[in-house]
Design a protein around this motif. Structure first.
Motif: not given
Length: 430
Positions: A27-30, A64-74, A102-109, A424-426
């Motif tokens: 379940q964790i592996g993608h 010390d480092a992390i990747f956030i998968g596709d469609g992530a903020p950058a 901690l959590c994520y949100a989709k913004l219309k912006y 994976d993030i609430p």
């Protein structure tokens, strides 16, 4: 007999536990399933109300480092209420200081840039493929407070106000349009607006040259732009206004045969720092009257006579950091200017030395391509860096936490970084 039963029961328990662990790992592996998010309806300024931002214990490991998968903020980093905000692409992810999501949100912006207004609010600007857009204010729980539509190319928060530069020509629709300086209060009300310059004054060889930047220092408003003929030579001109709209300074501060693209401007000590994109790739220090007091640079590698850099800068704790994208290597970079060391470049200019790290890395034994560093954030003894790497699988944003002297090898940290997906993030609770 009893011992045999115990052995049999023990074996069964081991099998069951192994199966449960295997399911959790699956379940964790993608490796083959990605969540693709996009900033839908980016022209809309509405975001769903949110409150009571949640936390989770699922990602409590210090990183010390992390990747956030596709469609992530950058694109932008903020710190508010002991949390790190990563913004951009219609998505926001909130981290603890140790980079636990901690959590994520989709913004219309589609946030391109953000600055903290106070401890509870931040101002942002959206941009889409180098086209200007609106500015908006959000609270720390990602609720939209207000937004103002327009062709804004940059803004600054200062003196409890928002200073923005706006194209009134519909942006690139007419060379007869003008740029205006707009001043807003914290509620989004327009306090004052006045014309800064005409579009036809800009050299205008590339779209990026029309994206003017702004800085505010001690009640004075500074705007740099590139003038001259499309074939050159190119002249970097500095404007200074007071808050009433009176033009106090218009001065050519630098001239070059090579093209100069967008120029970013920042306050630095008693003067200003200007970061010039393009083949010229310079970081120029001036006093408040536009007199050059120093230059900094680094050497993007020459490749078939082509040389270019997309380079911004930030002044953090009286130190100058440079970052952006090296178009020769298709790699992002981040560096620190050393004003105690000078070198002479090929144009016989005396420049401050700049120590730069290029973001060129392997992940899972595969070289990753086309990285960009978009923003940096200082937090005491730590420096956060955000950007994107077009990874083979997955492609995503990265955030890395390093020492302010950049002594740690960022590529090594990224090669060992965890990859976490938005699913994976609430979500930030609504």
């Amino acid at each position: 007999m009893m011992n045999r039963k115990i052995i049999v029961i023990t074996v069964i328990l081991i099998v069951i536990i192994s199966a449960v662990i295997s399911m959790e790992i699956t379940q964790i592996g993608h490796s083959n399933t990605h969540v693709h998010t996009s900033s839908s309806n980016i022209s809309s300024s509405v975001t769903e109300p949110r409150s009571n931002i949640s936390t989770t214990e699922s990602f409590s490991t210090e990183r010390d480092a992390i990747f956030i998968g596709d469609g992530a903020p950058a694109y932008a980093l903020l710190k508010m209420k002991d949390k790190i905000y990563a913004l951009g692409g219609g998505v926001a992810v909130i981290f603890s200081e140790d980079l636990s999501p901690l959590c994520y949100a989709k913004l219309k912006y589609n946030i391109w840039k953000a600055e903290k207004y106070d401890e509870d609010r931040f101002v942002s600007m959206q941009q889409w493929y180098s086209l200007p857009g609106s500015i908006a204010m959000f609270d720390s729980e990602l609720n939209l407070i207000w937004s103002v539509d327009g062709n804004f190319t940059d803004f600054r928060v200062a003196n409890n106000k928002i200073y923005a530069i706006e194209s009134r020509s519909g942006f690139l629709e007419s060379r007869n349009g003008s740029y205006y300086l707009d001043i807003f209060d914290g509620n989004g009300n327009l306090i004052r607006s006045f014309k800064a310059l005409d579009v036809k004054e800009i050299a205008g060889r590339t779209v990026i040259q029309y994206l003017l930047s702004i800085e505010v220092k001690d009640g004075k408003i500074y705007v740099p732009y590139v003038s001259g003929e499309a074939e050159g030579p190119y002249k970097l001109t500095l404007l200074r206004f007071d808050e009433q709209g009176n033009l106090e300074l218009k001065k050519v501060i630098y001239e070059a045969k090579e093209n100069m693209d967008r120029t970013y401007i920042y306050s630095y000590k008693d003067g200003l720092l200007l970061a010039i994109e393009g083949p010229i790739c310079r970081y120029i220090y001036t006093d408040r009257e536009g007199n050059i007091v120093g230059k900094a640079g680094w050497k993007p590698p020459l490749e078939a006579g082509f040389r270019n850099c997309w380079g911004q800068a930030k002044v953090l704790n009286d130190r100058v950091y440079v970052f952006g994208h090296d178009e020769c290597l298709f790699a992002g970079f981040v560096g620190l200017v050393d004003e105690s060391s000078l070198y002479v470049n090929e144009y016989n200019e005396s420049m401050y030395y700049t120590r730069v790290q290029e973001i060129v890395l392997q992940k899972g034994g595969t070289w990753q391509d086309n990285s960009v560093v978009y923003d940096i954030l200082s937090d005491g003894d730590e420096l956060y860096v955000i950007g994107i790497v077009q990874m083979s699988l997955p492609s995503g944003a990265f955030i890395v936490r390093v020492d302010p002297d950049l002594k740690v090898n960022i590529n090594n940290l990224l090669e060992q970084a965890d990859v976490v997906y938005l699913e994976d993030i609430p979500p930030c609770k609504s």
